[in-house]
Each structure stands twice: as C-alpha cells, then as structure tokens.
Motif scaffolding. Structure first.
Motif, mmCIF file in Angstrom:
data_model
loop_
_atom_site.group_PDB
_atom_site.id
_atom_site.type_symbol
_atom_site.label_atom_id
_atom_site.label_comp_id
_atom_site.label_asym_id
_atom_site.label_seq_id
_atom_site.Cartn_x
_atom_site.Cartn_y
_atom_site.Cartn_z
ATOM 1 N N VAL A 39 3.381 16.052 7.983
ATOM 2 C CA VAL A 39 2.040 15.532 7.726
ATOM 3 C C VAL A 39 2.007 14.056 8.066
ATOM 4 N N GLU A 40 0.830 13.554 8.144
ATOM 5 C CA GLU A 40 0.672 12.140 8.425
ATOM 6 C C GLU A 40 -0.299 11.544 7.421
ATOM 7 N N ASP A 41 -0.133 10.297 7.178
ATOM 8 C CA ASP A 41 -1.096 9.573 6.352
ATOM 9 C C ASP A 41 -1.420 8.293 7.102
ATOM 10 N N GLU A 42 -2.678 7.880 6.985
ATOM 11 C CA GLU A 42 -3.102 6.704 7.728
ATOM 12 C C GLU A 42 -3.671 5.644 6.813
ATOM 13 N N VAL A 43 -3.297 4.419 7.056
ATOM 14 C CA VAL A 43 -3.836 3.295 6.279
ATOM 15 C C VAL A 43 -4.276 2.215 7.254
ATOM 16 N N LYS A 44 -5.474 1.700 7.041
ATOM 17 C CA LYS A 44 -5.966 0.631 7.917
ATOM 18 C C LYS A 44 -5.894 -0.695 7.173
ATOM 19 N N VAL A 45 -5.183 -1.645 7.742
ATOM 20 C CA VAL A 45 -5.074 -2.973 7.128
ATOM 21 C C VAL A 45 -6.051 -3.911 7.839
ATOM 22 N N ALA A 46 -7.045 -4.381 7.070
ATOM 23 C CA ALA A 46 -8.061 -5.269 7.635
ATOM 24 C C ALA A 46 -7.960 -6.638 6.978
ATOM 25 N N ALA A 47 -8.548 -7.622 7.638
ATOM 26 C CA ALA A 47 -8.479 -8.991 7.123
ATOM 27 C C ALA A 47 -9.503 -9.199 6.022
ATOM 28 N N GLU A 48 -9.054 -9.711 4.919
ATOM 29 C CA GLU A 48 -9.958 -10.106 3.829
ATOM 30 C C GLU A 48 -10.527 -11.469 4.163
ATOM 31 N N PHE B 51 0.846 -1.204 0.000
ATOM 32 C CA PHE B 51 0.000 0.000 0.000
ATOM 33 C C PHE B 51 0.869 1.237 0.000
ATOM 34 N N TYR B 52 0.238 2.416 -0.064
ATOM 35 C CA TYR B 52 0.998 3.644 -0.268
ATOM 36 C C TYR B 52 0.653 4.710 0.760
ATOM 37 N N CYS B 53 1.669 5.434 1.221
ATOM 38 C CA CYS B 53 1.461 6.644 1.994
ATOM 39 C C CYS B 53 1.836 7.793 1.061
ATOM 40 N N CYS C 12 -1.723 -14.711 -7.413
ATOM 41 C CA CYS C 12 -2.780 -14.149 -8.241
ATOM 42 C C CYS C 12 -3.157 -12.855 -7.536
ATOM 43 N N GLY C 13 -2.828 -11.736 -8.149
ATOM 44 C CA GLY C 13 -2.986 -10.460 -7.466
ATOM 45 C C GLY C 13 -4.117 -9.620 -8.023
ATOM 46 N N VAL C 14 -4.438 -8.599 -7.229
ATOM 47 C CA VAL C 14 -5.473 -7.664 -7.655
ATOM 48 C C VAL C 14 -5.003 -6.264 -7.275
ATOM 49 N N ASN C 15 -5.194 -5.325 -8.212
ATOM 50 C CA ASN C 15 -4.785 -3.946 -7.981
ATOM 51 C C ASN C 15 -6.026 -3.091 -7.739
ATOM 52 N N GLU C 16 -6.175 -2.624 -6.501
ATOM 53 C CA GLU C 16 -7.371 -1.858 -6.135
ATOM 54 C C GLU C 16 -7.106 -0.355 -6.183
ATOM 55 N N GLY C 17 -6.056 0.040 -6.878
ATOM 56 C CA GLY C 17 -5.764 1.461 -7.016
ATOM 57 C C GLY C 17 -4.846 1.966 -5.932
ATOM 58 N N ASN C 18 -5.339 2.000 -4.679
ATOM 59 C CA ASN C 18 -4.461 2.468 -3.603
ATOM 60 C C ASN C 18 -3.754 1.335 -2.863
ATOM 61 N N GLU D 28 -4.047 -0.205 12.275
ATOM 62 C CA GLU D 28 -3.739 1.109 11.703
ATOM 63 C C GLU D 28 -2.246 1.292 11.469
ATOM 64 N N TYR D 29 -1.911 1.795 10.307
ATOM 65 C CA TYR D 29 -0.534 2.158 10.005
ATOM 66 C C TYR D 29 -0.482 3.671 9.818
ATOM 67 N N GLU D 30 0.538 4.301 10.393
ATOM 68 C CA GLU D 30 0.700 5.738 10.247
ATOM 69 C C GLU D 30 2.021 6.026 9.565
ATOM 70 N N CYS D 31 2.001 6.984 8.638
ATOM 71 C CA CYS D 31 3.258 7.402 8.009
ATOM 72 C C CYS D 31 3.543 8.830 8.427
ATOM 73 N N GLU D 32 4.767 9.092 8.835
ATOM 74 C CA GLU D 32 5.182 10.427 9.266
ATOM 75 C C GLU D 32 6.318 10.900 8.366
#
Ligand SMILES: *[C@@H]1O[C@H](CO)[C@@H](O)[C@H](O)[C@H]1NC(C)=O
Ligand SMILES: *[C@@H]1O[C@H](CO)[C@@H](O)[C@H](O)[C@H]1NC(C)=O
Ligand SMILES: *[C@@H]1O[C@H](CO)[C@@H](O)[C@H](O)[C@H]1NC(C)=O
Ligand SMILES: *[C@@H]1O[C@H](CO)[C@@H](O)[C@H](O)[C@H]1NC(C)=O
Length: 313
Positions: A108-117, A31-33, A203-209, A93-97
């Motif tokens: 600035v900060e960016d936040e990404v939440k990694v949840a279980a599929e 994923f991306y910050c 077998c991957g999938v690209n969801e944009g972000n 939750e992942y935070e980027c500083e």
C-alpha cells in the motif's frame, strides 16, 4: 437533499486528497504514514519530492537519515517522519511504501503533502539566561488559528522535537517546568537552569496528523565557572581596597597625633586624639586633611624623638 449530496461529495474529495501538512520555512515537522492495523511490515520506504528514497528497517526506534528521521511505530501502526530545517526542496509530495519483507512488492501507499506555512511563522529568537536562574519562554500563536489544537513546548534532539509540556497535559508543572496558559498561547518557566538546558526549543502545535513548530527559541546558558572566578576576583579586589583604606586611616591617625604632640599640646590625652581622627574620617576631602598629609610627608618630624618625649610626659 442538496446538503446531503454536498456532504457526500466533500467526504469523497476528503478520501482522495492526501494529508496536507503546513510547515514554516527553516522549521521542523513530524508527520505520519499509516497502515492497516491487521498488517505487519518489515520495511517502509519514504520517497521525498526529489525521489531519492529513504528506507526504514528498524522497529520502534528512531533512525537518523540526515535531515530526515524515521520511526516505525508498530504499536500505532504508522511511520513517523521527522524533517528538520525545512528548505524549498523539502516542500512537496511524500510517498510511503510498505513492504512485507525484502523481496515482496510494496503493498500500500500513503501520501502526505508538505506545504509552506505562511501565517504565524516567527523566526528565531535568542534567549540568554544565567546558570541557576529562572527563565520564561513565551509562545504566542496567531489569533483564531490553532485555537482548538493542542499547543506544546518541545526541545529539539537528534531526531525530532521532544515534548516538554503541553496545554492538554493534565499536569502542567513539575520541579523544573511550569506552564501557564495566556490568551495568546502559553508560557513555560524553566527554573534552576543548568548548561544541560541550553539548546533549541520550539513553540509547537499538534494538528492531529502532524506536529510542527512555529517559533524557534535558542536558549543560551551563561555563567558558571566564569561567574565564580569573576566573583572571587571582585571579592579579592574589595578586600585589598579595604586593607589599603584601613592602612591609610591608621597612618593618618598616627601622623596626626604625632603632629599634634610635636606642635604645641603638651597634655595630649588619648580621647582628644581620637576625636580629631574622627573629624578627619567624616571630612575626608577637606583641604585641611590633605595639607596635613602632604605636610607630614614632606617635612617629617623626628618620630622616635617626639614619641619618646610624649611617653616621658
Ligand atoms: C534529496 O534530498 C535529500 C535531502 O534534502 C538529499 O540528502 C539528497 O541528496 C537529495 N537527492 C537528490 C537526488 O537530489
Ligand atoms: C540568534 O543567534 C544566531 C547565532 O546563534 C544569529 O545568527 C541570529 O542572528 C540571532 N538572532 C537574533 C534575532 O538575534
Ligand atoms: C506556576 O506558575 C503559576 C503562575 O505564574 C503559579 O501561580 C504557580 O504557583 C506555579 N506553579 C508551580 C508549581 O510553581
Ligand atoms: C539546581 O540544580 C542543581 C543541579 O543542576 C542541583 O544540585 C541543585 O540542588 C538545584 N537547586 C535547586 C534549588 O533545585
């Protein structure tokens, strides 16, 4: 009026919520910050759910940090965060500083939440192929999900999962790989497999972000030198067998002609003997043949004498 209000409300909610990323257990994700295009940063920290921060100091190259890998992509103004073999403690939750330099505070900060599929995770699949052969990796996706997403086959390397071919690429085949779309996903054939092709594929999938894998394929490559050795041994054994059979035939032919000459026929002609031998070859397991062999072996006549006799005749 109501509709516009609802739309505004949902847009506001979208702005506040952090990006959500859905990953299979034991899976892999990238994923991306992101940060503003006008900025430049020297240092980016990633703070995973367990609060032990991981620091990126390099630019435009992968940095390996155990299960995590970081890539500060200065061209696209983002930090790529790759996680392998996701475990329970990696969800959250992942935070980027972002830091201008060593001493400046984070801006600035960016936040990404990694949840279980929970949908479409397919576990590990082992596939074995022999060297120089062709193999096909099949990627099926859950119905109605990821329908509009870019789907791809990638191969796990030290840092992330490297894309091989995707459903959106303009060229879908090359010398080695050939992608064919199916109604449940796609399949990719790999030709002329060598030991270099062994490894972990997804077998991957690209969801944009984010990009993630739903199915893991362990490709094992067998053969090569072992097969060559086995082949050589087989050929040697076959040649030996052939040699033994020829020897037996020659022996039978000789002993038979001797037998005949010794028995009664005084006018044994060569073509007559030949016909007899052929008869034996056609009926190898007739009792007659066996008896003859045993008879010859048990009570040998005087070969030199009879031979001499025949020759004189
Ligand atoms: C946090 O998680 C990472 C990776 O899972 C691990 O290497 C690190 O030791 C953990 N830190 C703490 C304080 O548990
Ligand atoms: C695949 O191989 C791994 C070892 O490489 C093994 O642990 C696993 O059980 C195998 N999975 C299947 C489905 O055979
Ligand atoms: C790729 O596979 C498809 C379907 O199996 C086939 O029609 C096509 O010719 C293949 N392309 C190449 C370059 O081998
Ligand atoms: C298969 O790959 C080997 C190298 O791994 C190469 O020498 C050989 O020419 C290839 N064969 C074909 C048919 O492409």
């Amino acid at each position: 009026m109501m509709k516009i209000f609802l739309l505004l409300l949902s847009l506001m909610a979208g702005c506040e919520a952090s990006t959500e990323v859905k990953v299979c257990r034991d899976g892999w994700v990238e994923f991306y910050c992101k940060y503003k295009a006008s900025e430049t940063y020297q240092i980016i920290d990633v703070v995973p759910p367990n609060n032990s921060e991981i620091r990126s100091t390099q630019k435009d190259q992968w940095e390996n940090k155990g299960r995590y890998s970081l890539y500060h992509d200065t061209k696209n103004k983002r930090l790529k965060v790759a996680i392998k073999q996701l475990q329970q403690e990696n969800f959250g939750e992942y935070e980027c500083e972002f830091f201008q330099d060593q001493n400046s505070p984070d801006e600035v900060e960016d936040e990404v939440k990694v949840a279980a599929e929970t949908d479409g995770c397919q576990g590990q699949f082992n596939q074995t192929v022999y060297r120089t052969a062709k193999t096909t990796i099949t990627c099926d996706y859950p119905e109605n999900k990821h329908r509009f997403s870019d789907k791809f086959l990638c191969r796990e390397n030290k840092f992330t999962c490297e894309e091989i071919l995707s459903t959106s690429s303009s060229v879908k085949s090359n010398r080695k790989y050939n992608l064919t779309e199916t109604n449940r996903g796609f399949s990719v054939s790999i030709s002329n497999v060598s030991s270099h092709d062994a490894g972990l594929y997804w077998c991957g999938v690209n969801e944009g972000n984010y990009r993630t894998g739903l199915r893991k394929i362990q490709l094992k490559v067998e053969g090569g030198s072992q097969v060559v050795i086995t082949l050589v041994v087989c050929v040697a054994v076959l040649l030996l067998l052939l040699f033994v059979i020829i020897l037996i035939l020659i022996y039978k032919r000789c002993s038979h002609s001797k037998h005949r000459r010794n028995g009664a026929a005084e006018h044994t002609r060569e073509d007559y003997v030949y016909e007899e031998v052929q008869d034996y070859v056609q009926k190898p397991d007739s009792g007659n043949a066996v008896t003859t062999i045993y008879a010859t072996a048990n009570f040998p006549t005087n070969p030199s004498a009879s031979l001499h006799h025949s020759t004189i005749n």
